[in-house]
Design a protein around this motif. Sequence first.
Motif, short mmCIF file in Angstrom:
data_model
loop_
_atom_site.label_atom_id
_atom_site.label_comp_id
_atom_site.label_asym_id
_atom_site.label_seq_id
_atom_site.Cartn_x
_atom_site.Cartn_y
_atom_site.Cartn_z
N THR A 35 54.41 53.66 79.54
CA THR A 35 54.18 52.25 79.23
C THR A 35 53.63 51.52 80.45
O THR A 35 53.88 51.91 81.58
CB THR A 35 55.48 51.53 78.77
N ASN A 37 51.84 47.33 81.57
CA ASN A 37 51.37 46.02 81.14
C ASN A 37 50.03 45.65 81.75
O ASN A 37 49.35 44.77 81.27
CB ASN A 37 52.37 44.95 81.56
N VAL A 57 51.77 49.17 75.51
CA VAL A 57 51.24 48.10 76.36
C VAL A 57 51.82 46.76 75.90
O VAL A 57 52.61 46.71 74.95
CB VAL A 57 49.69 48.07 76.32
N SER A 59 50.27 43.81 74.77
CA SER A 59 49.69 42.93 73.76
C SER A 59 48.76 43.71 72.83
O SER A 59 48.32 44.82 73.17
CB SER A 59 48.87 41.84 74.45
N ALA A 63 46.28 46.86 73.60
CA ALA A 63 46.31 48.08 72.78
C ALA A 63 44.90 48.44 72.32
O ALA A 63 44.51 49.62 72.35
CB ALA A 63 47.25 47.89 71.60
N TRP A 78 52.42 48.37 70.96
CA TRP A 78 52.55 47.26 71.91
C TRP A 78 53.77 46.40 71.62
O TRP A 78 54.28 46.40 70.50
CB TRP A 78 51.27 46.42 71.95
#
Length: 390
Positions: A35, A37, A57, A59, A63, A78
């Motif tokens: 994962t 961000n 991710v 958002s 994605a 996401w």
Amino acid sequence: MAELITVLGASGSIGVSTLDIVARHPDRYRVLALTGNSRIDVLAAQCRQFQPRYAVVGSAAAASSLEPLVPPGCRVLWGEDALVEVASHPEVDTVMAAIVGAAGLVPTLAAARAGKKVLLANKESLVMAGGLFMDAVRQGGATLLPIDSEHNAIFQCLPSGYRDPGSAGVSRILLSASGGPFRRRDMASLGGVTPDEACAHPNWAMGRKISVDSATMMNKGLELIEACWLFDVPADRVEVVIHPQSVIHSLVAYVDGSVLAQLGNPDMRTPIAHAMAWPERIDAGVQPLDLVALARLDFEAPDLARFPCLALAAEAARAGRDYPAALNAANEVAVDAFLAGRLRFTDIAAVVGAVLDRWTAGEPRDLDAVQYADRLARALARQHTEALHP
Ligand code: NAD
Ligand code: MG
């Protein structure tokens, strides 16, 4: 059978070091989920190298940008629910909790509740919700292993099966601290330091938030609170010692006068590999320690006038309840503002202090209460930040 691992925060500093260990031991570890961000390009390259079943991710937009870059067998998800899903997935054995800040709390707690082996880098989740978190570990039957180098060192210096200081004959925990980049800097000039200067740590390369925390020594304050929860000790049994070389990662003092220390070059792959393989030992790719080349190890007491954040964290540790959650939230807001050029370095402590001064304590009895304290302290910290720099 290889161990299945989820790496929360794979694209960050700890995440990258974790995957370095995975790559060295492909027979021992396989990746279920990665994962991240930010740094979507880094995450995409990691997905191609480690072939996880899931990539998560922050958002829908992130994605969509990641999807075309990952191999066919990898599903892109996401949002927080997806983080919880991969942290508590029934097939996962081990979760590296390396998201930075309060955002790590919910998925890390989910891993603990699901009884995973939790490798805890995200100290903020213990600071915010230590009681809840330790209950989740016990009730979920999780194995909690510290990644923070100091806590990993302490863990290594405690007897196996350690429960509490009394029964183990522990008199004190000595938490070592480098003192960061500003240990010797003229104090009058601290107001003008830039984010890049604050992030230039003398011994460790880390993410920007923890680098600023190291420069203010809030990091050591958060680690003091972290140590209290992990090792079931009161704050007054933990002593912070400045040790500029960052070779002794922390020490445990016993009632018979013995003091045990863990030493090594400052490379996070040591505590990561230790926790990943525990109770075994595996190669971490770390340079062997050369004591003769090092020649000396220095120690001094921390200067609380230079590092007011350390004093604020110690007060929050003693006050308990949701003071540590408020401290953490206010600090995250202030550090963000400093990194964005909206707050002076020395005003980080001013913002955190102002929030704590006005704090009406509550009991962090469940996740809602912790998240309420977090939101409230953030709102107060934003007001103070704006008041200092309208
Ligand atoms: P970093 O900034 O390099 O990486 C953070 C990771 O978290 C990245 O993958 C980022 O994309 C992800 N992330 C950030 N915000 C997020 C959000 N809102 N939701 C989901 N994911 C998010 O940070 P780091 O230096 O690797 O630190 C990670 C954690 O480990 C921190 O809690 C830090 O205190 C702790 N830690 C780090 C070190 C170190 O040497 N870097 C040492 C000890 C402890
Ligand atoms: Mg540390």
